[in-house]
Design a protein around this motif. Structure first.
Motif, PDB file in Angstrom:
ATOM      1  N   SER A   1      -2.936  -0.237   7.311  1.00 37.35           N
ATOM      2  CA  SER A   1      -3.374   0.789   6.360  1.00 37.35           C
ATOM      3  C   SER A   1      -4.406   0.324   5.337  1.00 37.35           C
ATOM      4  O   SER A   1      -4.879   1.137   4.546  1.00 37.35           O
ATOM      5  CB  SER A   1      -2.156   1.354   5.624  1.00 37.35           C
ATOM      6  OG  SER A   1      -1.456   0.322   4.971  1.00 37.35           O
TER       7      SER A   1
ATOM      8  N   ILE B   1       0.829  -1.203   0.000  1.00 36.23           N
ATOM      9  CA  ILE B   1       0.000   0.000   0.000  1.00 36.23           C
ATOM     10  C   ILE B   1       0.865   1.255   0.000  1.00 36.23           C
ATOM     11  O   ILE B   1       0.555   2.223  -0.696  1.00 36.23           O
ATOM     12  CB  ILE B   1      -0.999  -0.032   1.175  1.00 36.23           C
ATOM     13  CG1 ILE B   1      -2.051  -1.112   0.920  1.00 36.23           C
ATOM     14  CG2 ILE B   1      -1.647   1.330   1.377  1.00 36.23           C
ATOM     15  CD1 ILE B   1      -2.974  -1.393   2.086  1.00 36.23           C
TER      16      ILE B   1
ATOM     17  N   TRP C   1      -6.837   2.819   2.936  1.00 36.01           N
ATOM     18  CA  TRP C   1      -6.549   2.865   1.509  1.00 36.01           C
ATOM     19  C   TRP C   1      -7.751   2.425   0.679  1.00 36.01           C
ATOM     20  O   TRP C   1      -8.086   3.054  -0.328  1.00 36.01           O
ATOM     21  CB  TRP C   1      -5.322   2.028   1.168  1.00 36.01           C
ATOM     22  CG  TRP C   1      -4.975   2.107  -0.280  1.00 36.01           C
ATOM     23  CD1 TRP C   1      -4.421   3.176  -0.938  1.00 36.01           C
ATOM     24  CD2 TRP C   1      -5.202   1.112  -1.275  1.00 36.01           C
ATOM     25  NE1 TRP C   1      -4.283   2.888  -2.272  1.00 36.01           N
ATOM     26  CE2 TRP C   1      -4.752   1.632  -2.507  1.00 36.01           C
ATOM     27  CE3 TRP C   1      -5.736  -0.170  -1.244  1.00 36.01           C
ATOM     28  CZ2 TRP C   1      -4.821   0.905  -3.693  1.00 36.01           C
ATOM     29  CZ3 TRP C   1      -5.803  -0.891  -2.423  1.00 36.01           C
ATOM     30  CH2 TRP C   1      -5.349  -0.353  -3.630  1.00 36.01           C
TER      31      TRP C   1
ATOM     32  N   ARG D   1       0.259   3.767  -3.097  1.00 36.26           N
ATOM     33  CA  ARG D   1      -0.244   5.128  -2.840  1.00 36.26           C
ATOM     34  C   ARG D   1       0.508   6.188  -3.643  1.00 36.26           C
ATOM     35  O   ARG D   1      -0.030   7.252  -3.906  1.00 36.26           O
ATOM     36  CB  ARG D   1      -0.130   5.455  -1.351  1.00 36.26           C
ATOM     37  CG  ARG D   1      -1.327   5.045  -0.555  1.00 36.26           C
ATOM     38  CD  ARG D   1      -1.252   5.584   0.851  1.00 36.26           C
ATOM     39  NE  ARG D   1      -2.541   5.429   1.509  1.00 36.26           N
ATOM     40  CZ  ARG D   1      -2.693   5.017   2.746  1.00 36.26           C
ATOM     41  NH1 ARG D   1      -1.639   4.740   3.497  1.00 36.26           N
ATOM     42  NH2 ARG D   1      -3.908   4.912   3.261  1.00 36.26           N
TER      43      ARG D   1
ATOM     44  N   GLN E   1      -3.709   2.750  -9.073  1.00 33.02           N
ATOM     45  CA  GLN E   1      -4.123   2.266  -7.753  1.00 33.02           C
ATOM     46  C   GLN E   1      -5.422   1.471  -7.865  1.00 33.02           C
ATOM     47  O   GLN E   1      -5.570   0.413  -7.245  1.00 33.02           O
ATOM     48  CB  GLN E   1      -4.330   3.431  -6.791  1.00 33.02           C
ATOM     49  CG  GLN E   1      -3.055   4.125  -6.374  1.00 33.02           C
ATOM     50  CD  GLN E   1      -3.308   5.152  -5.303  1.00 33.02           C
ATOM     51  OE1 GLN E   1      -3.949   4.869  -4.292  1.00 33.02           O
ATOM     52  NE2 GLN E   1      -2.797   6.359  -5.515  1.00 33.02           N
TER      53      GLN E   1
END
Length: 117
Positions: A76, A40, A80, A44, A51
């Protein structure tokens, strides 16, 4: 040596130069929460379309193995997945996003329950 505390951090790598290596790395990271978070962090830094397409597919590959959820949540992952919700709709991967979210919720991730169908 550069003092990163006095300004923005230095980007030591260009994430777009690593994306071709991710497919080779995925089998090593399957089922490991720390690997989900590492992925992630990399994803990002990519454009929203990437993504929502490659990043989402990679995350699903790390979290689900042999049709069984092996990582239902990482530090995360929930944030996300919520962040990319609009991008997946825009780029046509909402069904894949929804399938992943539903699987994670069924496996015990209550943080995404509001987004499950």
């Amino acid at each position: 040596m550069y003092n990163e505390l006095s300004g923005p951090p230095i980007d030591w790598i260009a994430p777009d130069q690593l994306t071709d290596l991710v497919d080779r790395w995925l089998p090593v990271g399957k089922g490991k929460e720390r690997c989900v978070d590492a992925l992630i962090r990399l994803v990002r830094a990519l454009p929203a379309e990437e993504q929502a397409t490659r990043g989402l597919a990679w995350l699903a590959d790390l979290c689900i193995h042999d049709d069984r959820v092996t990582v239902d949540q990482s530090w995360s992952s929930n944030d996300w997945l919520k962040e990319i919700r609009a991008a997946v709709e825009e780029h046509g991967t909402l069904p894949e996003w929804q399938t992943l979210v539903d699987a994670l919720v069924v496996a015990g991730n209550s943080g995404l329950a509001h987004f499950s169908t």
